[in-house]
Scaffold this motif. Structure first.
Motif, short mmCIF file in Angstrom:
data_model
loop_
_atom_site.label_atom_id
_atom_site.label_comp_id
_atom_site.label_asym_id
_atom_site.label_seq_id
_atom_site.Cartn_x
_atom_site.Cartn_y
_atom_site.Cartn_z
N HIS A 36 45.59 38.35 41.55
CA HIS A 36 44.83 39.50 41.03
C HIS A 36 43.82 39.11 39.96
O HIS A 36 43.28 39.97 39.28
CB HIS A 36 45.82 40.54 40.47
CG HIS A 36 46.83 40.97 41.47
ND1 HIS A 36 46.58 41.93 42.42
CD2 HIS A 36 48.09 40.53 41.71
CE1 HIS A 36 47.64 42.07 43.20
NE2 HIS A 36 48.57 41.23 42.80
N ASN A 38 40.78 38.28 39.98
CA ASN A 38 39.40 38.79 40.09
C ASN A 38 39.33 40.31 40.08
O ASN A 38 38.25 40.88 40.20
CB ASN A 38 38.74 38.25 41.36
CG ASN A 38 38.51 36.76 41.27
OD1 ASN A 38 38.17 36.25 40.21
ND2 ASN A 38 38.70 36.06 42.37
N GLU A 39 40.46 40.98 39.91
CA GLU A 39 40.49 42.44 39.82
C GLU A 39 39.93 42.85 38.47
O GLU A 39 40.32 42.31 37.44
CB GLU A 39 41.94 42.93 39.96
CG GLU A 39 42.09 44.42 39.95
CD GLU A 39 41.52 45.07 41.19
OE1 GLU A 39 40.97 46.17 41.04
OE2 GLU A 39 41.62 44.50 42.28
N LYS A 47 38.48 41.20 33.62
CA LYS A 47 39.15 40.70 34.81
C LYS A 47 40.49 40.10 34.46
O LYS A 47 40.70 39.61 33.36
CB LYS A 47 38.28 39.67 35.52
CG LYS A 47 37.08 40.30 36.17
CD LYS A 47 36.40 39.34 37.10
CE LYS A 47 35.28 40.07 37.83
NZ LYS A 47 34.65 39.22 38.81
N TYR A 61 48.38 48.36 37.77
CA TYR A 61 47.79 47.40 36.86
C TYR A 61 47.76 47.93 35.44
O TYR A 61 47.73 49.14 35.23
CB TYR A 61 46.33 47.12 37.25
CG TYR A 61 46.14 46.44 38.58
CD1 TYR A 61 46.35 45.08 38.72
CD2 TYR A 61 45.70 47.15 39.68
CE1 TYR A 61 46.15 44.44 39.93
CE2 TYR A 61 45.49 46.52 40.90
CZ TYR A 61 45.71 45.17 41.01
OH TYR A 61 45.51 44.54 42.22
N LYS A 72 46.08 50.99 42.35
CA LYS A 72 45.09 50.72 43.39
C LYS A 72 45.80 50.37 44.68
O LYS A 72 46.83 49.68 44.66
CB LYS A 72 44.19 49.56 42.95
CG LYS A 72 43.08 49.27 43.92
CD LYS A 72 42.16 48.21 43.38
CE LYS A 72 41.06 47.91 44.39
NZ LYS A 72 40.23 46.81 43.95
#
Length: 75
Positions: A36, A38-39, A47, A61, A72
């Motif tokens: 995760h 790059n979320e 990020k 998250y 998400k």
């Protein structure tokens, strides 16, 4: 130690890695931060949020910068 085994370990949690459908390596632990990284937070765009839980079709998250929490759908 087997050289291949050492290369197939997650750099974050040291768990086993697997090859994803798109050819990239992913950690087998679905909530591992490596998967995760790059979320982006929808509030501050930071990020690399923390993944507090994973459902069958979603992730929850929390952003370490602005403390925002969101859910998400798993992609």
């Amino acid at each position: 130690m087997d050289e291949r085994r050492g290369q197939d370990r997650c750099p974050v949690c040291q768990g086993p890695m697997k090859q994803a459908d798109n050819g990239t390596l992913r950690c087998r632990k679905s909530i591992c931060a490596y998967n995760h990284r790059n979320e982006a937070c929808p509030r501050c765009q930071h990020k690399g949020p923390e993944v507090s839980s994973a459902g069958t079709d979603s992730y929850t998250y929390s952003c370490p910068e602005c403390m925002n929490k969101w859910t998400k759908a798993a992609s």
